[in-house]
Motif scaffolding. Structure first.
Motif, PDB file in Angstrom:
ATOM      1  N   ASP A  24      31.158   3.306  84.759  1.00 37.62           N
ATOM      2  CA  ASP A  24      32.364   3.838  85.396  1.00 37.62           C
ATOM      3  C   ASP A  24      33.558   3.381  84.561  1.00 37.62           C
ATOM      4  O   ASP A  24      34.300   2.491  84.951  1.00 37.62           O
ATOM      5  CB  ASP A  24      32.458   3.304  86.829  1.00 37.62           C
ATOM      6  N   SER A  25      33.735   3.987  83.396  1.00 40.78           N
ATOM      7  CA  SER A  25      34.707   3.491  82.422  1.00 40.78           C
ATOM      8  C   SER A  25      36.140   3.564  82.927  1.00 40.78           C
ATOM      9  O   SER A  25      36.995   2.784  82.491  1.00 40.78           O
ATOM     10  CB  SER A  25      34.581   4.255  81.095  1.00 40.78           C
ATOM     11  N   GLU A  26      36.428   4.470  83.843  1.00 33.44           N
ATOM     12  CA  GLU A  26      37.790   4.619  84.348  1.00 33.44           C
ATOM     13  C   GLU A  26      38.000   3.896  85.670  1.00 33.44           C
ATOM     14  O   GLU A  26      39.037   4.065  86.300  1.00 33.44           O
ATOM     15  CB  GLU A  26      38.124   6.099  84.478  1.00 33.44           C
ATOM     16  N   ARG A  27      37.024   3.108  86.083  1.00 29.62           N
ATOM     17  CA  ARG A  27      37.122   2.341  87.331  1.00 29.62           C
ATOM     18  C   ARG A  27      37.462   3.232  88.531  1.00 29.62           C
ATOM     19  O   ARG A  27      38.233   2.843  89.399  1.00 29.62           O
ATOM     20  CB  ARG A  27      38.165   1.225  87.192  1.00 29.62           C
ATOM     21  N   ASP A  30      35.787   1.472  91.963  1.00 29.35           N
ATOM     22  CA  ASP A  30      35.917   0.055  92.312  1.00 29.35           C
ATOM     23  C   ASP A  30      35.958  -0.193  93.815  1.00 29.35           C
ATOM     24  O   ASP A  30      35.433  -1.199  94.297  1.00 29.35           O
ATOM     25  CB  ASP A  30      37.176  -0.529  91.675  1.00 29.35           C
ATOM     26  N   TRP A  53      30.917  -0.993  98.109  1.00 27.80           N
ATOM     27  CA  TRP A  53      31.858  -1.294  97.039  1.00 27.80           C
ATOM     28  C   TRP A  53      31.721  -2.731  96.549  1.00 27.80           C
ATOM     29  O   TRP A  53      31.949  -3.011  95.362  1.00 27.80           O
ATOM     30  CB  TRP A  53      33.295  -1.067  97.537  1.00 27.80           C
ATOM     31  N   ARG A  72      25.392  -3.536  91.392  1.00 31.62           N
ATOM     32  CA  ARG A  72      26.589  -3.170  90.650  1.00 31.62           C
ATOM     33  C   ARG A  72      27.308  -4.418  90.193  1.00 31.62           C
ATOM     34  O   ARG A  72      27.252  -5.463  90.852  1.00 31.62           O
ATOM     35  CB  ARG A  72      27.509  -2.277  91.491  1.00 31.62           C
ATOM     36  N   ASN A  74      31.062  -4.898  89.179  1.00 32.27           N
ATOM     37  CA  ASN A  74      32.368  -4.251  89.052  1.00 32.27           C
ATOM     38  C   ASN A  74      33.154  -4.773  87.852  1.00 32.27           C
ATOM     39  O   ASN A  74      33.942  -4.034  87.253  1.00 32.27           O
ATOM     40  CB  ASN A  74      33.172  -4.425  90.334  1.00 32.27           C
ATOM     41  N   LYS A  77      32.057  -2.716  85.209  1.00 35.44           N
ATOM     42  CA  LYS A  77      32.243  -1.293  85.513  1.00 35.44           C
ATOM     43  C   LYS A  77      30.915  -0.543  85.498  1.00 35.44           C
ATOM     44  O   LYS A  77      30.859   0.631  85.097  1.00 35.44           O
ATOM     45  CB  LYS A  77      33.216  -0.659  84.508  1.00 35.44           C
TER      46      LYS A  77
END
Length: 122
Positions: A24-27, A30, A53, A72, A74, A77
């Protein structure tokens, strides 16, 4: 619009393990729940697993429970799907997505990636 990038799929034998990643490179995700889905030709995309989340709560399809683990990180990402004891019926294109509204459940998935092919065959 953000899109995720899945990776890690390949051809494996029955009983093998694989770990899929979803970047998820663009966050974009999150604060949202994320999930894995899979699709075989001629069938609708099916739910595999979802994670809240914060990574605390996870939900699995009955067909993968006790074999797959979703997680995940975070900070990195990235969401993962650890797949153990793979079966031929796990063969599919695997996609990741985030929920549009919720931080706990994935009921309105969006931001699909391009998918990664997992093939389980001897």
């Amino acid at each position: 619009q953000a899109h995720f990038v899945e990776s890690g799929g390949r051809l494996v034998q029955p009983g093998a393990s694989l770990r899929l990643s979803c970047l998820d490179s663009e966050r974009a995700a999150d604060s949202y729940a994320m999930g894995w889905f899979r699709q075989v030709p001629g069938k609708e995309r099916a739910f595999v697993a979802a994670i809240s989340w914060d990574g605390v709560n996870a939900l699995y399809a009955a067909s993968v429970k006790d074999r797959f683990t979703i997680s995940r990180d975070n900070a990195k990402k990235t969401m993962y799907l650890q797949m153990n004891s793979l079966k031929p019926e796990d063969t599919a294109v695997y996609y990741c997505a985030k929920d549009k509204f919720s931080g706990v459940h994935v009921t309105t998935p969006e931001y699909w990636g391009q998918g990664t092919q997992v093939t389980v065959s001897s």
